[in-house]
Design an enzyme around this catalytic site. Structure first.
Site, mmCIF file in Angstrom:
data_model
loop_
_atom_site.group_PDB
_atom_site.id
_atom_site.type_symbol
_atom_site.label_atom_id
_atom_site.label_comp_id
_atom_site.label_asym_id
_atom_site.label_seq_id
_atom_site.Cartn_x
_atom_site.Cartn_y
_atom_site.Cartn_z
ATOM 1 C CG ASN A 118 35.347 53.630 41.380
ATOM 2 O OD1 ASN A 118 36.773 52.860 40.957
ATOM 3 N ND2 ASN A 118 36.194 55.145 41.681
ATOM 4 C CE LYS A 119 37.974 51.590 47.246
ATOM 5 N NZ LYS A 119 37.931 49.926 48.030
ATOM 6 C CG ASP A 130 37.259 48.710 41.469
ATOM 7 O OD1 ASP A 130 37.467 50.188 41.538
ATOM 8 O OD2 ASP A 130 37.769 48.248 41.183
HETATM 9 C C1 LIG Z 1 41.783 52.505 37.717
HETATM 10 S S1 LIG Z 1 41.469 52.040 39.846
HETATM 11 C C2 LIG Z 1 39.726 52.421 39.519
HETATM 12 C C3 LIG Z 1 39.008 51.534 40.745
HETATM 13 O O1 LIG Z 1 40.153 50.504 40.872
HETATM 14 C C4 LIG Z 1 39.522 52.138 41.693
HETATM 15 O O2 LIG Z 1 39.309 53.488 41.699
HETATM 16 C C5 LIG Z 1 38.835 51.789 43.045
HETATM 17 O O3 LIG Z 1 38.153 51.659 43.332
HETATM 18 C C6 LIG Z 1 40.075 50.657 43.918
HETATM 19 O O4 LIG Z 1 39.781 50.663 45.059
HETATM 20 P P1 LIG Z 1 40.989 49.262 45.745
HETATM 21 O O5 LIG Z 1 39.385 48.594 47.211
HETATM 22 O O6 LIG Z 1 41.840 50.808 46.481
HETATM 23 O O7 LIG Z 1 41.390 48.088 45.234
#
Ligand SMILES: CSC[C@@H](O)[C@@H](O)C(=O)COP(=O)(O)O
Length: 373
Positions: A266-267, A256
């Site tokens: 990231n998530k 992110d």
């Molecule tokens: C290419 S997508 C990379 C990240 O955006 C993805 O792994 C993620 O963490 C998304 O989180 P989200 O909360 O579903 O928007």
């Protein structure tokens, strides 16, 4: 493609149409942004017709549209929508850019379309129609570039896996959702896994369910099934025993925001995977477009991590699983330090996150593309 299902029987197998996370629509009463509602997947593929900025902000916050690259597109198209519908474009840009704090692409997309809008007005004062067209053209250009970046990342990622795992990276583990649903193309990390599948090299895609909102179980499994990939879901807390059993050749995740020192948000759940991967000697690879590199964020501790409501943890699919009033620690993301990341793959190729010159190059590229807004 024709294939033989049984002796003497020929069936025609059709690939499902590509998923489109969002698209511009001029065919109705005024322009609209159509968003595939990711909160309803996998039960239902339903598009939401979005014609207002507060609605779009709410759709971003509720994760109807989500994932870093596509948030950039939603931000850019949102600015174009405001301009085309005669709303205050400056207000729209402000609301959209701050709808969620962690994914840098959202603000990057907003700035690019808003920049095109303002540049046009500066050259032709009063030409609101022309400025709206310029904002839309910027959003469309981003959309195309994102699709191209996705194709390039898939190729670079596949080549990198060959180098990192000499015996072959046949068993890949991924977290959250990083496929067509988050991209103008086939995605980031999942696009690499898809390339491995198409090359006949993927034996197993391990899909973390990704608590608490199940982007892995609901979305990645859905995309993997559509693509005919051999996948298996696991509860996030089963990853440790999977590594211990020697069942993972490489971990692929998206990002992110990548700080200038290579720290990657990231998530939530990505960081523990990186720790596990290091302990078990497995490569941990981040796949993200260079637009996710944020040269203005010097290090991981400067990344703002979105905190979300307790109900997302205290409930499961809307049903309470904790006592009434239970509070929960619910960060949407975590930050993986550069020393735990084997490589960052962008559309330009792979770099080591601790290779300062490589990161500086990436930052410079990202900065110059932002400055053209
Ligand atoms: C290419 S997508 C990379 C990240 O955006 C993805 O792994 C993620 O963490 C998304 O989180 P989200 O909360 O579903 O928007």
């Amino acid at each position: 493609m024709a294939d033989l299902a049984a002796p003497g029987a020929t069936t025609i197998s059709h690939s499902p149409p590509p998923l489109r996370a969002l698209r511009w629509d001029d065919s109705r009463d005024g322009p609209a942004l159509l968003l595939l509602d990711q909160t309803r997947l996998p039960a239902e593929e339903r598009e939401i017709v979005c014609t207002g900025i507060p609605t779009l902000v709410e759709l971003i916050r509720s994760l109807a549209v989500r994932g870093a690259p596509v948030l950039g597109l939603a931000g850019a198209y949102g600015v174009a929508l405001a301009a085309a519908r005669g709303f205050s474009v400056a207000d729209a840009a402000e609301q959209l850019a701050t709808a969620r704090p962690t994914a840098v692409n959202l603000a990057v997309g907003v700035r690019r379309a808003f920049g095109a809008y303002r540049t046009h007005l500066a050259a032709k004062p009063g030409d609101e129609d022309g400025a709206a067209a310029a904002a839309l053209a910027a959003a469309r250009a981003m959309h195309r570039e994102d699709a191209e970046a996705s194709t390039a990342m898939a190729a670079h990622g596949l080549a990198l896996l060959d180098r990192l795992v000499p015996g072959g990276a046949h068993r890949l583990l991924t977290h959250c959702n990083t496929g067509a649903l988050v991209s103008g193309g086939e995605g980031t990390a999942l696009a690499v896994a898809l390339a491995a599948h198409r090359a006949g090299r993927l034996r197993r895609l391990w899909v973390d369910e990704t608590r608490p909102l199940l982007q892995g179980a609901r979305l990645t499994a859905y995309e993997a099934a559509r693509a005919g990939m051999p996948y298996t879901l696991l509860a996030d807390n089963a990853a440790g025993s999977l590594f211990a059993a020697g069942e993972v050749d490489a971990v692929l995740v998206g990002a992110d925001r990548i700080a200038a020192d290579g720290s990657t948000a990231n998530k939530v759940g990505s960081y523990p995977l990186a720790v596990l991967a290091r302990h078990h000697g497995v490569p941990f690879v981040v796949v993200a477009p260079s637009t996710t590199v944020d040269p203005h964020t010097p290090a991981g501790d400067a990344i703002e991590v979105e905190q979300r409501g307790s109900h997302e943890v205290a409930e499961f699919a809307g049903v309470a699983v904790a006592p009434p009033g239970a509070t929960a620690y619910n960060p949407a993301f975590d930050v993986t330090p550069p020393e735990l990341i084997s490589a960052i793959v962008t559309e330009k190729g792979p770099v080591s996150p601790v290779d300062v010159s490589g990161m500086t190059q990436l930052c410079a590229m990202s900065l110059s593309s932002n400055e053209t807004m």
